[in-house]
Motif scaffolding. Structure first.
Motif, PDB file in Angstrom:
ATOM      1  N   ASN A   5      19.941 -63.821  41.617  1.00 13.24           N
ATOM      2  CA  ASN A   5      20.758 -65.002  41.111  1.00 13.24           C
ATOM      3  C   ASN A   5      22.025 -65.001  41.918  1.00 13.24           C
ATOM      4  N   ASN A   7      23.908 -68.033  41.689  1.00 12.51           N
ATOM      5  CA  ASN A   7      24.590 -69.230  41.167  1.00 12.51           C
ATOM      6  C   ASN A   7      25.955 -69.182  41.154  1.00 12.51           C
ATOM      7  N   SER A  11      27.116 -67.854  36.156  1.00 14.83           N
ATOM      8  CA  SER A  11      26.248 -67.076  37.011  1.00 14.83           C
ATOM      9  C   SER A  11      25.682 -65.612  36.639  1.00 14.83           C
ATOM     10  N   LYS A  12      25.423 -64.859  37.449  1.00 13.28           N
ATOM     11  CA  LYS A  12      24.810 -63.617  37.222  1.00 13.28           C
ATOM     12  C   LYS A  12      25.646 -62.661  36.260  1.00 13.28           C
ATOM     13  N   LYS A 190      32.628 -67.467  35.732  1.00 10.30           N
ATOM     14  CA  LYS A 190      32.003 -67.109  37.108  1.00 10.30           C
ATOM     15  C   LYS A 190      32.086 -65.487  37.228  1.00 10.30           C
ATOM     16  N   ASN A 292      32.086 -66.592  47.117  1.00 12.50           N
ATOM     17  CA  ASN A 292      31.107 -67.533  47.459  1.00 12.50           C
ATOM     18  C   ASN A 292      31.071 -67.646  48.811  1.00 12.50           C
ATOM     19  N   THR A 313      13.401 -70.000  48.137  1.00 10.56           N
ATOM     20  CA  THR A 313      13.429 -70.033  46.600  1.00 10.56           C
ATOM     21  C   THR A 313      11.852 -69.424  46.240  1.00 10.56           C
ATOM     22  N   VAL A 318      17.778 -67.551  43.935  1.00 11.17           N
ATOM     23  CA  VAL A 318      18.169 -68.761  42.883  1.00 11.17           C
ATOM     24  C   VAL A 318      19.545 -69.208  43.127  1.00 11.17           C
ATOM     25  N   GLY A 319      19.905 -70.463  43.438  1.00 10.68           N
ATOM     26  CA  GLY A 319      21.394 -70.908  43.430  1.00 10.68           C
ATOM     27  C   GLY A 319      21.910 -70.786  44.894  1.00 10.68           C
ATOM     28  N   LYS A 321      21.704 -73.232  47.215  1.00  6.95           N
ATOM     29  CA  LYS A 321      21.724 -74.407  47.995  1.00  6.95           C
ATOM     30  C   LYS A 321      23.318 -74.633  47.858  1.00  6.95           C
ATOM     31  N   HIS A 323      27.064 -76.633  47.700  1.00  6.34           N
ATOM     32  CA  HIS A 323      27.673 -77.728  47.193  1.00  6.34           C
ATOM     33  C   HIS A 323      27.290 -78.952  47.792  1.00  6.34           C
ATOM     34  N   SER A 332      26.642 -67.146  45.918  1.00 10.25           N
ATOM     35  CA  SER A 332      27.887 -66.765  45.283  1.00 10.25           C
ATOM     36  C   SER A 332      27.403 -65.119  44.783  1.00 10.25           C
TER      37      SER A 332
END
Ligand SMILES: *Cc1c(COP(=O)(O)O)cnc(C)c1O
Length: 356
Positions: A5, A7, A11-12, A190, A292, A313, A318-319, A321, A323, A332
């Motif tokens: 993860n 994200n 987030s995780k 975060k 990040n 993916t 995950v996450g 991509k 911004h 992140s």
């Protein structure tokens, strides 16, 4: 399949934290009640807030004379509460991204606001240096980690006036010299908790210096006096923060979080620079965020962007991509993200390179 993860927020979180929060949501400390259906004024909830505040003080070595608050409204509400409570004559802002700009826009509603420097000219891919902070400003506002663009201030700056910082996305990732700040705030989602709570560290004797009237809920003094209990605080997110704070302490504190962050960042930036398919968006290594990590496809492999995203993916990432304002990718790597998560992403990048 086990997910990795990355994200950006929410987030995780460490698995131990999620287990403890899940258990408390069913039966809080053998009380026969869920944490979700208890009074925030219950005798067994007050220790949660007290310990969370205590751990903030301990982990960040917060000096005497500061209060720690847990509020609602997110970092975005702090953008307005900060000038409401601190801007009398003039405020100085460092414009390092969309969050910094939003914070500055709110300050303009309250008084003279000086943008000391900006990196907007190149999509905020560096931290400006060599600017002057007016010595008659009430405060100098910085965003210590720019979540969207992947830049970070790794050290507390020197400033002729007290600083105020949005530390939403790097709190507890390094030691902080709190004495340089009149206020440090952030959304907890975060690096500290689930979504729903905002943390604020505020210097008590810096309050009450503005002449304007402040609505009760927006006045930090209300929440200092009320011990974050003036109104109903977000109880489950505060409990989740407490569990994360205990986890940080068990793992070795902010020095250990910093060591891990540096190791994860060294591994991932190293691969981004080595791998012919990718390049970093932040060129100055000093400005690169450990939290990040942003990168794009190299020019000659641009058309592989969507392909890499689905490749990653499929392999459980995950996450990653980026911004929408930057494009490309963003991993992140907050405190709960492990070096093994980062290794999995690096292997994915290497495998994709072999195929092309
Ligand atoms: C996520 C983020 C925000 C916005 O936080 P909210 O809690 O959604 O208001 C503000 N500043 C920074 C640096 C962020 O990363």
């Amino acid at each position: 399949m086990m997910k990795h993860n990355f994200n950006a927020g929410p987030s995780k979180l460490p698995i131990d934290v999620m287990r403890a929060v899940s258990a408390a949501c069913l039966d809080f400390e053998n009380s026969g009640l869920s944490l979700m259906e208890m009074s925030h004024r219950a005798k067994n909830f007050q220790p949660v807030v007290d310990e969370a505040v205590q751990l903030f003080r301990e982990l960040l070595s917060i000096p005497e004379g500061y209060s720690v608050l847990f509020l609602g409204g997110g970092a975005s509400l702090e953008f307005c509460m900060v000038p409401y409570n601190f801007l009398e004559h003039k405020a100085a802002y460092l414009n390092t991204g969309v969050w910094a700009k939003k914070a500055m826009a709110e300050a303009k509603l309250f008084g003279e606001t000086v943008e000391v420097a900006s990196s907007a000219d190149t999509t905020y891919n560096y931290i400006p240096k060599g600017y002057t902070v007016p010595s008659d400003a009430d405060y100098f506002h910085v965003t210590t980690n720019n979540t969207i663009y992947g830049t970070e201030l790794h050290r507390d700056l020197d400033s002729p006036v007290p600083m105020i910082a949005d530390m939403s996305s790097d709190i507890f990732s390094r030691p902080v010299d709190v004495s340089k700040y009149n206020c440090i705030y952030g959304g907890a989602q975060k690096n500290l908790s689930m979504a729903g709570v905002t943390f604020v560290i505020v210097k008590d004797d810096a309050l009450g210096k503005v002449t304007r009237p402040i609505p009760t809920m927006l006045d930090y003094r209300t929440h200092v006096k009320g011990g974050s209990m003036f109104n109903t605080p977000p109880t489950v997110p505060i409990y989740c923060a407490l569990q994360t704070l205990r986890w940080i302490k068990r793992e070795g504190g902010v020095e250990e979080m910093q060591r891990r962050a540096e190791a994860k960042a060294a591994l991932l930036y190293g691969e981004i620079e080595r791998n012919k398919l990718f390049r970093p968006t932040v060129l100055n290594p000093d400005d690169r965020s450990y939290m990040n990590i942003c990168f794009v496809m190299s020019e000659e492999y641009k058309e592989l962007e969507a392909g890499f995203l689905s490749f990653a993916t499929e392999r459980g990432m995950v996450g990653v991509k980026g911004h929408r304002s930057v494009g490309g990718f963003r991993a992140s790597c907050y405190n709960a993200v492990t070096i093994d998560d980062v290794k999995a992403l690096v292997e994915c990048m290497q495998e994709f390179e072999r195929q092309h």
